[in-house]
Scaffold this active site. Structure first.
Site, PDB file in Angstrom:
ATOM      1  N   GLN A  86      -5.072  -2.229   9.470  1.00 10.74           N
ATOM      2  CA  GLN A  86      -4.760  -3.499   8.811  1.00 10.74           C
ATOM      3  C   GLN A  86      -5.272  -4.662   9.663  1.00 10.74           C
ATOM      4  O   GLN A  86      -4.988  -4.739  10.856  1.00 10.74           O
ATOM      5  CB  GLN A  86      -3.241  -3.593   8.600  1.00 10.74           C
ATOM      6  CG  GLN A  86      -2.812  -4.797   7.799  1.00 10.74           C
ATOM      7  CD  GLN A  86      -3.307  -4.757   6.356  1.00 10.74           C
ATOM      8  OE1 GLN A  86      -3.233  -3.746   5.685  1.00 10.74           O
ATOM      9  NE2 GLN A  86      -3.835  -5.872   5.887  1.00 10.74           N
ATOM     10  N   LYS A 121       0.845  -1.197   0.000  1.00  7.60           N
ATOM     11  CA  LYS A 121       0.000   0.000   0.000  1.00  7.60           C
ATOM     12  C   LYS A 121       0.878   1.244   0.000  1.00  7.60           C
ATOM     13  O   LYS A 121       0.600   2.217  -0.710  1.00  7.60           O
ATOM     14  CB  LYS A 121      -0.936  -0.016   1.219  1.00  7.60           C
ATOM     15  CG  LYS A 121      -2.059  -1.022   1.053  1.00  7.60           C
ATOM     16  CD  LYS A 121      -2.830  -1.298   2.331  1.00  7.60           C
ATOM     17  CE  LYS A 121      -3.807  -2.463   2.100  1.00  7.60           C
ATOM     18  NZ  LYS A 121      -4.423  -2.958   3.323  1.00  7.60           N
ATOM     19  N   ASP A 134     -11.758   2.040   3.310  1.00  6.43           N
ATOM     20  CA  ASP A 134     -12.129   0.633   3.096  1.00  6.43           C
ATOM     21  C   ASP A 134     -13.618   0.502   2.780  1.00  6.43           C
ATOM     22  O   ASP A 134     -14.064  -0.546   2.320  1.00  6.43           O
ATOM     23  CB  ASP A 134     -11.820  -0.199   4.351  1.00  6.43           C
ATOM     24  CG  ASP A 134     -10.535  -1.003   4.207  1.00  6.43           C
ATOM     25  OD1 ASP A 134     -10.134  -1.268   3.060  1.00  6.43           O
ATOM     26  OD2 ASP A 134      -9.952  -1.364   5.241  1.00  6.43           O
TER      27      ASP A 134
END
Ligand code: NDP
Length: 292
Positions: free
Chosen positions: A98, A54, A123
């Protein structure tokens, strides 16, 4: 007939180009780059690889990447305090925690994720964003289904009036995929582990999305000739001599189905490559929605 292969690499590159162009335009307007903060708790090796990927993707797209590492022993309160600080930080447009979380806080996962400001929830998991998607309001959408939709659109697949069948009803993939296709005027059926006569339904699909986590579940006899088949599944088979770490396969029997389908995504090399690229677009979208 052999299906057109929808290569994830090609589409992911397009997404990154779009994200980079929009990030540069945002910087012109606001004098700062869009910013993504990724919190990692503990030292799960797989999570560390995902976080590095990422970070690299951010660098490539002109997005500021902020990494926050908390120890394996972090408490829920410590993690919530970190999220609160990022929620208040004007230079941060997107916040990711995460997963998976360490054992002592894993049971609080929903409370932790819900603490993220919905405006920074890149997300797309927050109930506010889920509600916005369901009601057709602008918001942030889960990266994997959002990536699948954009891929279908770029590939010129007709969505309006299409029969779409989705295998899987998870909050991360199946349900948002259904909402996205419905918003594009497809007629959508969602199947799950209690669905009866599943193959009859899949054979009606012009667009078939498989997101169940069952290796090679979808076979050629379940697919309508000419259909577009999107394989979200990522399954690792038991190790053998040729694949000591275990071969990666999708939820679709690629070899058989490609003879019947009109277009198909491979595994690996398909949908798996879209998710992080789409995250970059979500970060820029979050920045634009907050600031423009
Ligand atoms: P979940 O385990 O959360 O959901 C699986 C869904 O599939 C459930 O709704 C379940 O039904 C349904 N299902 C399971 N078995 C069957 C069956 N035999 N027939 C019909 N439906 C079935 O999985 P996710 O949605 O998180 O992930 C699905 C797959 O996609 C996994 O392989 C995962 O690794 C992959 N994935 C890939 C991503 C990427 O490419 N970037 C991102 C996210 C996921 P029920 O609800 O009844 O239990």
């Amino acid at each position: 007939m052999s299906a057109k292969i929808l290569e994830g690499k090609y589409f992911a590159q397009k997404f990154r180009e779009d994200a980079a162009a929009r990030a540069a335009a945002f910087e012109e307007r606001h004098g700062r780059r869009p910013g993504l903060a990724v919190i990692i708790v503990g030292e799960n090796p797989a999570s560390q690889v995902y976080v590095r990927n990422k970070h690299k993707a951010c660098e490539a797209c002109g997005i500021k990447s902020i990494g926050i590492e908390l120890p394996e022993t972090a408490t829920k309160e410590e993690l919530l305090a970190q999220i609160d600080a990022l929620n208040a930080d004007e230079a941060v447009d997107g916040i990711l925690v995460q997963l998976p979380l360490p054992r002592q806080i894993a049971r609080d996962e929903a409370e932790i994720l819900n603490r993220i400001d919905p405006a920074k929830d890149v997300d797309g998991f927050h109930p506010v964003n889920v509600g916005r998607l369901a009601t057709g309001q602008p918001g942030l959408v889960s990266c994997t289904p959002a990536g699948c939709l954009k891929m279908l659109e770029l590939a010129g697949i007709e969505l309006d009036g299409a029969r779409a069948v989705i295998l899987g009803r998870s909050n991360i993939v199946g349900k948002p995929m259904a909402q996205l296709l419905l918003a594009k005027h497809a007629t959508v059926t969602i199947c799950h582990s209690h669905t009866k006569n599943l193959s009859e339904l899949t054979r009606e699909a012009d667009i078939l999305v498989a997101a169940i986590g069952r290796p090679k579940f979808v076979t050629a006899d379940m697919v309508k000739p000419g259909a577009t088949v999107v394989d979200v599944g990522i399954n690792r088979l038991a190790p053998d001599e040729e694949h000591p770490k275990g071969k990666l396969v999708g939820d679709v029997d690629f070899e058989g189905v490609q003879e019947v389908a009109g277009a198909i995504t491979p595994v690996p090399g398909g949908v798996g490559l879209l998710t992080v690229a789409m995250l970059m677009e979500n970060v820029v979208t979050a920045a634009e929605l907050r600031e423009d």
